[in-house]
Design a protein around this motif. Structure first.
Motif, PDB file in Angstrom:
ATOM      1  N   LYS A 311      -3.753  77.456  -8.271  1.00  0.00           N
ATOM      2  CA  LYS A 311      -3.672  77.532  -9.725  1.00  0.00           C
ATOM      3  C   LYS A 311      -2.822  76.407 -10.311  1.00  0.00           C
ATOM      4  O   LYS A 311      -2.765  76.220 -11.524  1.00  0.00           O
ATOM      5  N   ASP A 312      -2.153  75.670  -9.416  1.00  0.00           N
ATOM      6  CA  ASP A 312      -1.268  74.598  -9.879  1.00  0.00           C
ATOM      7  C   ASP A 312      -1.979  73.250  -9.992  1.00  0.00           C
ATOM      8  O   ASP A 312      -1.357  72.249 -10.347  1.00  0.00           O
ATOM      9  N   ILE A 313      -3.283  73.214  -9.661  1.00  0.00           N
ATOM     10  CA  ILE A 313      -4.021  71.954  -9.741  1.00  0.00           C
ATOM     11  C   ILE A 313      -4.078  71.467 -11.190  1.00  0.00           C
ATOM     12  O   ILE A 313      -4.476  72.208 -12.091  1.00  0.00           O
ATOM     13  N   LEU A 314      -3.669  70.238 -11.395  1.00  0.00           N
ATOM     14  CA  LEU A 314      -3.695  69.656 -12.742  1.00  0.00           C
ATOM     15  C   LEU A 314      -4.631  68.463 -12.837  1.00  0.00           C
ATOM     16  O   LEU A 314      -4.849  67.925 -13.922  1.00  0.00           O
ATOM     17  N   GLU A 315      -5.194  68.049 -11.691  1.00  0.00           N
ATOM     18  CA  GLU A 315      -6.101  66.904 -11.696  1.00  0.00           C
ATOM     19  C   GLU A 315      -7.210  67.126 -10.673  1.00  0.00           C
ATOM     20  O   GLU A 315      -6.953  67.517  -9.537  1.00  0.00           O
ATOM     21  N   ILE A 316      -8.428  66.883 -11.102  1.00  0.00           N
ATOM     22  CA  ILE A 316      -9.605  67.077 -10.245  1.00  0.00           C
ATOM     23  C   ILE A 316     -10.366  65.764 -10.172  1.00  0.00           C
ATOM     24  O   ILE A 316     -10.553  65.081 -11.189  1.00  0.00           O
ATOM     25  N   GLU A 317     -10.813  65.432  -8.985  1.00  0.00           N
ATOM     26  CA  GLU A 317     -11.581  64.198  -8.808  1.00  0.00           C
ATOM     27  C   GLU A 317     -13.049  64.504  -8.522  1.00  0.00           C
ATOM     28  O   GLU A 317     -13.373  65.485  -7.861  1.00  0.00           O
ATOM     29  N   GLY A 318     -13.912  63.649  -9.040  1.00  0.00           N
ATOM     30  CA  GLY A 318     -15.340  63.765  -8.788  1.00  0.00           C
ATOM     31  C   GLY A 318     -15.968  62.386  -8.811  1.00  0.00           C
ATOM     32  O   GLY A 318     -15.276  61.382  -8.611  1.00  0.00           O
ATOM     33  N   ARG A 319     -17.250  62.344  -9.077  1.00  0.00           N
ATOM     34  CA  ARG A 319     -17.964  61.063  -9.119  1.00  0.00           C
ATOM     35  C   ARG A 319     -18.472  60.817 -10.528  1.00  0.00           C
ATOM     36  O   ARG A 319     -18.922  61.739 -11.213  1.00  0.00           O
ATOM     37  N   THR A 320     -18.396  59.586 -10.951  1.00  0.00           N
ATOM     38  CA  THR A 320     -18.843  59.226 -12.298  1.00  0.00           C
ATOM     39  C   THR A 320     -20.366  59.230 -12.380  1.00  0.00           C
ATOM     40  O   THR A 320     -21.038  58.505 -11.652  1.00  0.00           O
ATOM     41  N   ALA A 321     -20.892  60.065 -13.278  1.00  0.00           N
ATOM     42  CA  ALA A 321     -22.334  60.068 -13.530  1.00  0.00           C
ATOM     43  C   ALA A 321     -22.645  59.268 -14.791  1.00  0.00           C
ATOM     44  O   ALA A 321     -23.662  58.593 -14.880  1.00  0.00           O
ATOM     45  N   ASN A 322     -21.730  59.355 -15.769  1.00  0.00           N
ATOM     46  CA  ASN A 322     -21.842  58.527 -16.969  1.00  0.00           C
ATOM     47  C   ASN A 322     -20.434  58.258 -17.483  1.00  0.00           C
ATOM     48  O   ASN A 322     -19.588  59.155 -17.496  1.00  0.00           O
ATOM     49  N   THR A 323     -20.173  57.035 -17.855  1.00  0.00           N
ATOM     50  CA  THR A 323     -18.817  56.632 -18.220  1.00  0.00           C
ATOM     51  C   THR A 323     -18.410  57.146 -19.601  1.00  0.00           C
ATOM     52  O   THR A 323     -19.233  57.645 -20.367  1.00  0.00           O
ATOM     53  N   GLY A 324     -17.130  56.984 -19.899  1.00  0.00           N
ATOM     54  CA  GLY A 324     -16.595  57.401 -21.188  1.00  0.00           C
ATOM     55  C   GLY A 324     -15.386  58.302 -20.994  1.00  0.00           C
ATOM     56  O   GLY A 324     -15.013  58.634 -19.864  1.00  0.00           O
ATOM     57  N   ARG A 325     -14.790  58.685 -22.094  1.00  0.00           N
ATOM     58  CA  ARG A 325     -13.613  59.552 -22.050  1.00  0.00           C
ATOM     59  C   ARG A 325     -13.688  60.549 -23.190  1.00  0.00           C
ATOM     60  O   ARG A 325     -14.108  60.221 -24.299  1.00  0.00           O
ATOM     61  N   ALA A 326     -13.300  61.788 -22.894  1.00  0.00           N
ATOM     62  CA  ALA A 326     -13.313  62.826 -23.927  1.00  0.00           C
ATOM     63  C   ALA A 326     -12.200  63.830 -23.658  1.00  0.00           C
ATOM     64  O   ALA A 326     -11.879  64.135 -22.506  1.00  0.00           O
ATOM     65  N   THR A 327     -11.609  64.325 -24.721  1.00  0.00           N
ATOM     66  CA  THR A 327     -10.600  65.378 -24.625  1.00  0.00           C
ATOM     67  C   THR A 327     -11.094  66.573 -25.425  1.00  0.00           C
ATOM     68  O   THR A 327     -11.618  66.420 -26.529  1.00  0.00           O
ATOM     69  N   GLY A 328     -10.956  67.751 -24.850  1.00  0.00           N
ATOM     70  CA  GLY A 328     -11.420  68.934 -25.561  1.00  0.00           C
ATOM     71  C   GLY A 328     -11.160  70.203 -24.783  1.00  0.00           C
ATOM     72  O   GLY A 328     -10.584  70.186 -23.695  1.00  0.00           O
ATOM     73  N   VAL A 329     -11.604  71.302 -25.350  1.00  0.00           N
ATOM     74  CA  VAL A 329     -11.417  72.624 -24.751  1.00  0.00           C
ATOM     75  C   VAL A 329     -12.549  72.904 -23.766  1.00  0.00           C
ATOM     76  O   VAL A 329     -13.723  72.637 -24.059  1.00  0.00           O
ATOM     77  N   ALA A 330     -12.185  73.440 -22.604  1.00  0.00           N
ATOM     78  CA  ALA A 330     -13.184  73.724 -21.568  1.00  0.00           C
ATOM     79  C   ALA A 330     -13.985  74.973 -21.894  1.00  0.00           C
ATOM     80  O   ALA A 330     -13.464  75.952 -22.433  1.00  0.00           O
ATOM     81  N   ARG A 331     -15.265  74.918 -21.550  1.00  0.00           N
ATOM     82  CA  ARG A 331     -16.121  76.100 -21.614  1.00  0.00           C
ATOM     83  C   ARG A 331     -16.802  76.215 -20.245  1.00  0.00           C
ATOM     84  O   ARG A 331     -17.692  75.436 -19.910  1.00  0.00           O
ATOM     85  N   VAL A 332     -16.337  77.161 -19.434  1.00  0.00           N
ATOM     86  CA  VAL A 332     -16.900  77.351 -18.096  1.00  0.00           C
ATOM     87  C   VAL A 332     -18.112  78.267 -18.219  1.00  0.00           C
ATOM     88  O   VAL A 332     -17.989  79.435 -18.614  1.00  0.00           O
TER      89      VAL A 332
END
Length: 418
Positions: A311-332
């Motif tokens: 539960k302490d994870i604050l950063e997740i890594e993955g692979r870029t499918a499309n570039t850009g940056r966005a900040t917002g509220v998560a909807r799982v």
């Protein structure tokens, strides 16, 4: 590498592509046959046989279709290594962006063409109604997924046209923008490869990855259509034996054959399968082993290794499918039936996406998935929509909860939980 080299050879590529086209034509012929069958009028042995024959062919079709993963992952590795050597890693997402429309994009344009005619002649016009009927017949499957099937009818698509009319959609502008986007991608790819003097092999890899984006997209289309017919068999079987469809749908192929022949009796087993189940198939002797309950959960954890995410994870890594940056509220969203919960500007977090997710993908500021490669649905659609997308994180849906504030830095393949 062996398979990739086979497809980079023009003669071998043509041979394999011809084989694929034949298989797809045969599968679509099966769809035509099944569509005309009246399952309710067929004797049990005949129904079981046609199910068995269809599934045997479908399994063979899927065997060939698995080449998509080998090409996409092999080609991706070759291209990434090449770009690293010439210090141009930032070009990767451009070079793997497809230059052709996805089937969800094609469906949208086809529906918008009906919207345009309705804007001129009215929604109740006879020709408009006829085109809507044909559209529903062609795309009834488009909200299917790997969990269940949803049959979309004439009324559903009529409602979509009505909503577009009320919103005053500029159909010509939408299609023009889409066409221009694809033209620009083709031009930019060609320019980059020319300016950097790409060698012949890498050019072929770029073109092959482009082809296999559409290959995989078309594969998913036929899979979702096939799911409709497999579901029809399950519903007919449930009706005949007086058991709930919600139970029968969990049957394996061999079990379904026996159910259709009224030879299946182990309903307690099927109930266990519907709750939690892992099936291990062995190629050598064509055997299968079933695990249930805690044993199944343990096996899932052993295989995927993601059951207990800190539960302490604050950063997740993955692979870029499309570039850009966005900040917002998560909807799982784990269930496509919950898509109405998604609000404009939220960040969509899911295991993977399928066509029925497209409406919420359009509302999303960014997309993050557990699964998927560069030719996955999420990757293709995010590029069409022009929004940041990170795929293949493995743990996003377990580490992130709805309401978390996220910073999606797709250029770097990183999601920060703020």
């Amino acid at each position: 590498t062996y398979v990739l080299n086979q497809y980079l050879d023009p003669k071998q590529y043509k041979k394999k592509n011809d084989e694929w086209n034949v298989l797809c034509d045969e599968l679509e012929s099966w769809f035509d046959v099944l569509q005309k069958k009246q399952f309710s009028d067929m004797p049990s042995d005949e129904l079981s046989k046609i199910y068995s024959d269809f599934d045997d062919f479908y399994l063979g079709w899927w065997g060939f279709a698995q080449v998509a993963e080998l090409i996409s992952y092999g080609g991706e590795a070759v291209l990434q290594n090449y770009l690293e050597k010439i210090d141009k890693k930032e070009l990767f997402h451009l070079l793997v962006t497809p230059t052709k429309k996805s089937y969800t994009n094609e469906e949208e344009e086809d529906l918008f063409a009906i919207v345009k005619e309705a804007q001129i002649h009215g929604l109740e016009n006879e020709d408009v109604q006829k085109r809507l009927y044909l559209h529903a017949k062609e795309y009834h499957w488009i909200h299917n997924n790997y969990y269940d099937t949803v049959h979309l009818d004439f009324e559903y698509f009529k409602k979509q046209v009505q909503l577009s009319l009320e919103e005053g959609v500029d159909v010509d502008a939408f299609i023009k923008k889409n066409d221009e986007r694809l033209i620009n991608i083709r031009k930019e790819k060609a320019r980059v490869m020319e300016d950097l003097n790409f060698d012949e092999r890498i050019r072929k890899v770029v073109m092959l990855l482009d082809e296999f984006c559409i290959f995989q997209d078309f594969r998913k289309k036929l899979t979702l259509i096939a799911d409709s017919y497999l579901d029809m068999f399950a519903r007919e079987a449930a009706h005949r034996i007086g058991k709930p469809y919600s139970l029968v749908r969990w049957a394996t192929v061999s079990q379904m054959k026996n159910i259709l022949n009224r030879r299946f009796t182990d309903w307690d087993l099927l109930q266990k399968q519907s709750e939690v189940c892992v099936v291990i198939f062995t190629d050598k002797d064509n055997s299968s082993k079933f695990l249930f309950g805690e044993a199944a959960k343990k096996k899932e954890q052993d295989v995927f290794g993601i059951e207990n995410v800190s539960k302490d994870i604050l950063e997740i890594e993955g692979r870029t499918a499309n570039t850009g940056r966005a900040t917002g509220v998560a909807r799982v969203l784990l269930n496509p039936r919950d898509i109405n919960d998604m609000k404009e500007g939220e960040i969509l977090v899911s295991t993977m996406t399928t066509p029925e997710f497209v409406p919420v993908m359009k509302r999303a500021a960014a997309i993050v998935t557990d699964e998927g490669g560069i030719t996955s649905h999420a990757a293709i659609v995010s590029r069409e929509l022009g929004i940041p997308c990170i795929i293949g994180t493995s743990i996003a849906t377990k580490a992130i909860k709805t309401g978390d504030c996220l910073d999606v830095r797709a250029n770097h393949g990183v999601v920060k939980i703020l």
